[in-house]
Write a protein that holds these residues in place. Structure first.
Motif, PDB file in Angstrom:
ATOM      1  N   GLY A 176       0.202   5.736   7.602  1.00 22.04           N
ATOM      2  CA  GLY A 176      -0.828   5.027   6.847  1.00 22.04           C
ATOM      3  C   GLY A 176      -1.169   3.610   7.456  1.00 22.04           C
TER       4      GLY A 176
ATOM      5  N   ASP B  68      -7.446   2.681  -3.260  1.00 14.49           N
ATOM      6  CA  ASP B  68      -6.850   3.790  -3.714  1.00 14.49           C
ATOM      7  C   ASP B  68      -5.219   3.745  -3.532  1.00 14.49           C
ATOM      8  N   ARG B  69      -4.738   3.047  -2.275  1.00 10.27           N
ATOM      9  CA  ARG B  69      -3.408   2.988  -2.005  1.00 10.27           C
ATOM     10  C   ARG B  69      -2.565   1.608  -2.373  1.00 10.27           C
TER      11      ARG B  69
ATOM     12  N   LEU C 107       0.917  -1.269  -0.117  1.00 14.85           N
ATOM     13  CA  LEU C 107      -0.225  -0.027   0.060  1.00 14.85           C
ATOM     14  C   LEU C 107       0.710   1.271  -0.264  1.00 14.85           C
ATOM     15  N   ARG C 108       0.479   2.244  -0.692  1.00 14.85           N
ATOM     16  CA  ARG C 108       1.160   3.510  -0.860  1.00 14.85           C
ATOM     17  C   ARG C 108       1.008   4.104   0.345  1.00 14.85           C
ATOM     18  N   LYS C 109       2.180   4.780   0.967  1.00 17.17           N
ATOM     19  CA  LYS C 109       2.267   5.323   2.292  1.00 17.17           C
ATOM     20  C   LYS C 109       1.912   6.853   2.285  1.00 17.17           C
ATOM     21  N   GLY C 110       1.669   7.492   3.274  1.00 22.66           N
ATOM     22  CA  GLY C 110       1.160   8.594   3.257  1.00 22.66           C
ATOM     23  C   GLY C 110       2.415   9.730   3.071  1.00 22.66           C
TER      24      GLY C 110
ATOM     25  N   GLU D 113     -10.216   3.595   0.478  1.00 18.51           N
ATOM     26  CA  GLU D 113      -8.780   3.765   0.823  1.00 18.51           C
ATOM     27  C   GLU D 113      -7.696   2.734   0.363  1.00 18.51           C
TER      28      GLU D 113
END
Length: 263
Positions: free
Chosen positions: A170, A259-260, A162-165, A256
Motif C-alpha cells: 500500500g 479508509d486506511r 495508514l493501514r497496510k494491505g 482510500e
C-alpha cells in the motif's frame, strides 16, 4: 391494406435500436442538465467478467464497484454522503439518495479487464456530446471539489499512520500524491494535452499546476480546439469522459486514504 408482418429477428433488432436511442437521449439530458433533488438519479452500469461498476451520469467521480449489480449500487449509495461533500464544495445542490430505489439504471455497458480491476474504462454514449460553457464550469467546479476532498484526506492523514494491505503493501501519502499527479498527466495525454511543470516544483506545487493545466485542457477540448483523433489515428477521450475519469481517480485515492487512516 394489411400491415406487413416483420420476422422476429428484424423486430428484435428494431426494438433494440429504439431502446438504445432512448437510452442515449437520457444519457445526454442527464449529463447536460444535472438532476434536481426530486429526480431519480440516473446510473449506468459497466460490467466485466468479475466486477460491476455503478456510476452516476451527472456526477463525475461518483463511481463504486461490486461483484454484481446489486453490490455495486449498494456501494454507490454508501458513498453518497462522501460525494455530497464534493458537490457542496462545488456549490451545487446534491440529490442525496436514501435507498437504491432512488437510482434508475439507464444504460448497461460491457466492460473489460479495466472494469474487473475496478477502473471505469468504457465511455458512455452521452460523453461524446458537445460541452456547453455552463457545463464546462460545472465540470471544473466538481473537479475542484474532488481536489479539495483529496487535500482534506491528506491533511487528515498527516499525523496518522495508514493501514497496510494484507501483505504489508500500500502506498504512503507521499507516493499516493505522486501517483495522482502521474496519472493526471496520463489522463491529459489521453485528452490530447501535455502536462508541463516547473523544474523546481515540489509535489504540492506540481499538483496545483496540474489543476490549472487541467482547466486549460478541458476548455480547449470543450471548444473543439483539440483534434478528437490522435496523430496515429487513435481516438482521444472526449472532454466529459476525461472529467469523469479524472474525478474518479482523485476521489478513489482520497477515499482510500480516509479508509486506511489508523485512529
Amino acid at each position: 391494406m394489411k400491415k406487413p408482418i416483420l420476422n422476429d429477428k428484424f423486430a428484435e433488432s428494431a426494438k433494440r435500436r429504439e431502446k438504445e436511442s432512448a437510452q442515449k437521449k437520457v444519457l445526454n439530458q442527464d449529463e447536460k442538465n444535472g438532476q434536481t433533488s426530486t429526480d431519480p438519479i440516473s446510473i449506468y452500469l459497466e460490467t466485466g467478467s468479475k466486477r460491476t461498476l455503478a456510476s452516476a451520469l451527472a456526477w463525475p467521480g461518483w463511481c463504486r464497484g461490486g461483484r454484481d449489480e446489486a453490490e455495486a449500487l449498494q456501494a454507490l449509495l454508501a458513498y453518497a454522503p462522501r460525494y455530497a461533500g464534493v458537490a457542496k464544495a462545488a456549490k451545487l445542490p446534491f440529490p442525496m439518495p436514501q435507498t437504491v430505489a432512488d437510482f434508475v439504471v439507464v444504460a448497461r455497458l460491457t466492460g473489460g479487464s479495466a472494469t474487473d480491476f475496478g477502473v471505469p474504462g468504457v465511455i458512455p454514449a452521452g460523453d461524446a456530446e458537445a460541452v456547453s460553457d455552463e457545463e464546462l464550469a460545472r465540470l471544473n467546479a466538481l473537479l475542484d471539489g474532488c481536489d479539495q476532498a483529496f487535500q482534506a484526506a491528506i491533511d487528515a492523514a498527516s499525523s496518522h499512520e495508514l493501514r497496510k494491505g494484507p501483505r504489508g503493501g500500500g502506498r504512503d501519502v507521499a507516493k499516493m500524491m505522486q501517483h495522482v499527479l502521474d496519472s493526471g498527466a496520463g489522463y491529459l495525454h489521453s485528452l490530447g494535452w501535455k502536462l508541463k511543470l516547473d523544474d523546481d516544483a515540489d509535489i504540492v506545487a506540481a499538483l496545483r499546476q496540474n489543476r490549472q493545466v487541467r482547466q486549460d485542457a478541458l476548455a480547449a477540448a470543450a471548444q473543439g480546439e483539440i483534434d478528437p483523433a490522435g496523430p496515429r489515428g487513435g481516438k482521444r477521450w472526449p472532454p466529459r469522459y476525461y472529467a469523469r475519469r479524472a474525478a474518479w481517480h482523485i476521489l478513489d485515492h482520497a477515499w482510500e486514504i480516509e479508509d486506511r487512516i489508523l485512529a
